[in-house]
Design a protein around this motif. Structure first.
Motif, PDB file in Angstrom:
ATOM      1  N   PHE A 152       0.745 -23.526  10.221  1.00  0.00           N
ATOM      2  CA  PHE A 152       1.433 -23.003   9.039  1.00  0.00           C
ATOM      3  C   PHE A 152       0.579 -21.939   8.340  1.00  0.00           C
ATOM      4  O   PHE A 152       1.089 -20.909   7.898  1.00  0.00           O
ATOM      5  CB  PHE A 152       1.748 -24.157   8.078  1.00  0.00           C
ATOM      6  CG  PHE A 152       2.744 -23.788   7.010  1.00  0.00           C
ATOM      7  CD1 PHE A 152       4.089 -23.626   7.328  1.00  0.00           C
ATOM      8  CD2 PHE A 152       2.347 -23.601   5.706  1.00  0.00           C
ATOM      9  CE1 PHE A 152       5.015 -23.282   6.362  1.00  0.00           C
ATOM     10  CE2 PHE A 152       3.262 -23.256   4.723  1.00  0.00           C
ATOM     11  CZ  PHE A 152       4.601 -23.098   5.047  1.00  0.00           C
ATOM     12  N   LEU A 153      -0.734 -22.193   8.253  1.00  0.00           N
ATOM     13  CA  LEU A 153      -1.639 -21.206   7.637  1.00  0.00           C
ATOM     14  C   LEU A 153      -1.675 -19.933   8.486  1.00  0.00           C
ATOM     15  O   LEU A 153      -1.642 -18.815   7.949  1.00  0.00           O
ATOM     16  CB  LEU A 153      -3.050 -21.794   7.498  1.00  0.00           C
ATOM     17  CG  LEU A 153      -4.119 -20.816   6.986  1.00  0.00           C
ATOM     18  CD1 LEU A 153      -3.776 -20.311   5.585  1.00  0.00           C
ATOM     19  CD2 LEU A 153      -5.489 -21.469   6.975  1.00  0.00           C
ATOM     20  N   LYS A 154      -1.715 -20.111   9.811  1.00  0.00           N
ATOM     21  CA  LYS A 154      -1.705 -18.935  10.701  1.00  0.00           C
ATOM     22  C   LYS A 154      -0.424 -18.133  10.494  1.00  0.00           C
ATOM     23  O   LYS A 154      -0.438 -16.901  10.453  1.00  0.00           O
ATOM     24  CB  LYS A 154      -1.844 -19.379  12.158  1.00  0.00           C
ATOM     25  CG  LYS A 154      -3.233 -19.903  12.485  1.00  0.00           C
ATOM     26  CD  LYS A 154      -3.380 -20.217  13.972  1.00  0.00           C
ATOM     27  CE  LYS A 154      -4.790 -20.662  14.302  1.00  0.00           C
ATOM     28  NZ  LYS A 154      -5.086 -22.038  13.930  1.00  0.00           N
ATOM     29  N   THR A 155       0.705 -18.862  10.344  1.00  0.00           N
ATOM     30  CA  THR A 155       1.988 -18.191  10.093  1.00  0.00           C
ATOM     31  C   THR A 155       1.927 -17.414   8.781  1.00  0.00           C
ATOM     32  O   THR A 155       2.398 -16.278   8.702  1.00  0.00           O
ATOM     33  CB  THR A 155       3.133 -19.233  10.023  1.00  0.00           C
ATOM     34  OG1 THR A 155       3.101 -20.006  11.215  1.00  0.00           O
ATOM     35  CG2 THR A 155       4.493 -18.580   9.890  1.00  0.00           C
ATOM     36  N   ALA A 156       1.346 -18.035   7.747  1.00  0.00           N
ATOM     37  CA  ALA A 156       1.257 -17.381   6.432  1.00  0.00           C
ATOM     38  C   ALA A 156       0.425 -16.099   6.525  1.00  0.00           C
ATOM     39  O   ALA A 156       0.795 -15.071   5.958  1.00  0.00           O
ATOM     40  CB  ALA A 156       0.642 -18.341   5.411  1.00  0.00           C
ATOM     41  N   ARG A 157      -0.684 -16.153   7.261  1.00  0.00           N
ATOM     42  CA  ARG A 157      -1.557 -14.969   7.387  1.00  0.00           C
ATOM     43  C   ARG A 157      -0.876 -13.882   8.214  1.00  0.00           C
ATOM     44  O   ARG A 157      -0.917 -12.701   7.871  1.00  0.00           O
ATOM     45  CB  ARG A 157      -2.888 -15.369   8.017  1.00  0.00           C
ATOM     46  CG  ARG A 157      -3.695 -16.316   7.118  1.00  0.00           C
ATOM     47  CD  ARG A 157      -5.011 -16.700   7.737  1.00  0.00           C
ATOM     48  NE  ARG A 157      -5.875 -15.539   7.850  1.00  0.00           N
ATOM     49  CZ  ARG A 157      -6.997 -15.508   8.568  1.00  0.00           C
ATOM     50  NH1 ARG A 157      -7.371 -16.574   9.217  1.00  0.00           N
ATOM     51  NH2 ARG A 157      -7.723 -14.435   8.629  1.00  0.00           N
ATOM     52  N   LEU A 158      -0.218 -14.306   9.301  1.00  0.00           N
ATOM     53  CA  LEU A 158       0.486 -13.335  10.146  1.00  0.00           C
ATOM     54  C   LEU A 158       1.634 -12.690   9.352  1.00  0.00           C
ATOM     55  O   LEU A 158       1.850 -11.476   9.412  1.00  0.00           O
ATOM     56  CB  LEU A 158       1.041 -14.044  11.399  1.00  0.00           C
ATOM     57  CG  LEU A 158       1.845 -13.165  12.351  1.00  0.00           C
ATOM     58  CD1 LEU A 158       0.927 -12.151  13.038  1.00  0.00           C
ATOM     59  CD2 LEU A 158       2.552 -14.007  13.411  1.00  0.00           C
ATOM     60  N   ASN A 159       2.336 -13.520   8.592  1.00  0.00           N
ATOM     61  CA  ASN A 159       3.460 -13.036   7.787  1.00  0.00           C
ATOM     62  C   ASN A 159       2.994 -11.953   6.806  1.00  0.00           C
ATOM     63  O   ASN A 159       3.651 -10.921   6.644  1.00  0.00           O
ATOM     64  CB  ASN A 159       4.088 -14.218   7.043  1.00  0.00           C
ATOM     65  CG  ASN A 159       5.235 -13.787   6.162  1.00  0.00           C
ATOM     66  OD1 ASN A 159       5.070 -13.622   4.965  1.00  0.00           O
ATOM     67  ND2 ASN A 159       6.394 -13.576   6.754  1.00  0.00           N
TER      68      ASN A 159
ATOM     69  N   MET B  99       2.013 -19.968  -1.429  1.00  0.00           N
ATOM     70  CA  MET B  99       1.061 -20.921  -2.009  1.00  0.00           C
ATOM     71  C   MET B  99      -0.062 -21.225  -1.019  1.00  0.00           C
ATOM     72  O   MET B  99      -1.241 -21.293  -1.393  1.00  0.00           O
ATOM     73  CB  MET B  99       1.780 -22.223  -2.391  1.00  0.00           C
ATOM     74  CG  MET B  99       2.481 -22.140  -3.729  1.00  0.00           C
ATOM     75  SD  MET B  99       3.034 -23.751  -4.278  1.00  0.00           S
ATOM     76  CE  MET B  99       4.721 -23.742  -3.751  1.00  0.00           C
ATOM     77  N   THR B 100       0.312 -21.391   0.250  1.00  0.00           N
ATOM     78  CA  THR B 100      -0.697 -21.686   1.282  1.00  0.00           C
ATOM     79  C   THR B 100      -1.718 -20.556   1.374  1.00  0.00           C
ATOM     80  O   THR B 100      -2.929 -20.790   1.461  1.00  0.00           O
ATOM     81  CB  THR B 100      -0.002 -21.890   2.651  1.00  0.00           C
ATOM     82  OG1 THR B 100       0.981 -22.895   2.499  1.00  0.00           O
ATOM     83  CG2 THR B 100      -0.974 -22.296   3.739  1.00  0.00           C
TER      84      THR B 100
END
Lengths: 189, 173
Positions: A152-159, B99-100
């Motif tokens: 999920f964190l990887k998705t957030a950074r990629l996003n 938020m993350t």
């Protein structure tokens, strides 16, 4: 039945199996854990697509190349259909749907302040934080929350990177900053 | 399957190339609606090309059969809608992703729940989403009161019906 007709139905059958398995998991197995039920449904549908393609390759005597091509194409089609299905069931978590729901429950309409009160942004934020912690996407010690190295964190950074590439900003609420695509757009002018 | 794969990938590649070229030159005001119209325009242009080519007996060996054309359409539309769906997270923020990322950017000291609620919460999302619903003609503001339009009603019913099938709670958002 002709081979091309049978191949057409493979991703559709995969999607039906996905939906049935996802609903069954959500109701009875994963006990209201949406992400787990979605993953289980997707895996069941993909397995069905692979099994069907292997069976069809034997039935219609496709060679290994034909089997691989048909499997890749129909797995991609099935995955896209499954993604759309996931987006549809995820609408229950959408803020827009929540706003529509509040307005729908207000005969004669609702004014902005009342809509905001019933939308309850702070309460909703706390629920989101609890959901992130519950899904292992954030870790909290006492009152402080920390990032967890997760998909999920990887998705957030990629996003954020993709968003910056396309729109020149990392969030809809931040100012535009230069990006490769923005530079190209500027050069084109 | 080779014909189906070739046509399906070419059609999708063409739409993505037009999308990228367009976005490089000028960012559309309503990105999602423009993207959806672009994918549908490419699709209908392809249908028109197939009908024309079949009538004029052009490229006979290269054209897909009707069943193959349906398979190509299924692949293309599923991919197109997926892409548009994924693009919504580029056009608009996801509160959970935001938020993350905020917690990640805070590093080893992290963020308190209070800071998350105050600085990264859903307050600003509320104003943005209400405006988008009005722009998308799902809501209307009349005499200071928001009311549902038919498009919004239809979407609401679809979501509520499906959540009943799943046995999900009635709490939304």
């Amino acid at each position: 039945m002709r081979a091309e007709m049978v191949h057409l139905f493979v991703p559709l059958i995969g999607l039906i199996i996905d939906a049935l398995c996802q609903v069954a998991c959500f109701r009875w197995i994963t006990r209201r854990q949406l992400l787990q039920s979605v993953a289980a449904g997707y895996a069941a549908g993909l397995l069905a697509v692979i099994v069907m393609e292997i069976t069809l390759a034997r039935r219609f005597a496709h060679g290994p190349d034909g089997l691989l091509l048909a499997m890749a194409f129909n797995a991609a089609t099935y995955s896209a259909l499954a993604f759309n299905y996931w987006a549809l069931i995820g609408l229950g978590l959408s803020l827009r749907i929540r706003i529509l729901d509040i307005v729908a429950r207000s005969p004669g309409g609702i004014d902005h302040d009342a809509l905001r009160r019933r939308f309850d942004p702070d309460g909703l934020t706390r629920r989101r934080i609890a959901r992130l912690i519950g899904n292992g996407q954030l870790r909290c010690q006492g009152d402080r929350c920390f990032a967890v190295d997760s998909p999920f964190l990887k998705t957030a950074r990629l996003n954020a990177k993709v968003k910056r590439f396309f729109t020149g900003r990392t969030s809809e609420f931040t100012q535009t900053v230069p990006s490769p695509l923005m530079d190209a757009r500027h050069d084109a002018k | 399957m080779a014909v189906v794969t070739l046509w399906g990938c070419s059609l999708l590649g063409l739409a993505l190339a037009v999308h990228l070229a367009w976005w490089r030159l000028r960012l559309p005001k309503n990105q999602l609606a423009t993207l959806l119209k672009l994918f549908l325009a490419v699709f209908f242009a392809w249908i028109a090309f197939l009908l024309l080519a079949a009538r004029m007996r052009l490229a006979d060996g290269m054209l897909p059969s009707p069943v193959q054309a349906v398979h190509i359409a299924l692949f293309y539309l599923a991919m197109a809608f997926s892409y548009v769906g994924a693009f919504t997270t580029i056009d608009a923020d996801s509160p959970s992703l935001r938020m993350t990322l905020a917690v990640y950017n805070a590093g080893a000291q992290g963020l308190s729940r209070q800071e998350l609620v105050r600085n990264w919460g859903l307050e600003q999302f509320f104003v943005s989403r209400v405006q988008r619903l009005v722009d998308d003609r799902m809501l209307t503001l009349s005499h200071g009161r928001y009311q549902l339009l038919p498009k919004g009603k239809l979407l609401m019913r679809l979501v509520v019906a499906y959540r009943k099938v799943m046995g999900a709670s009635e709490e939304l958002g």
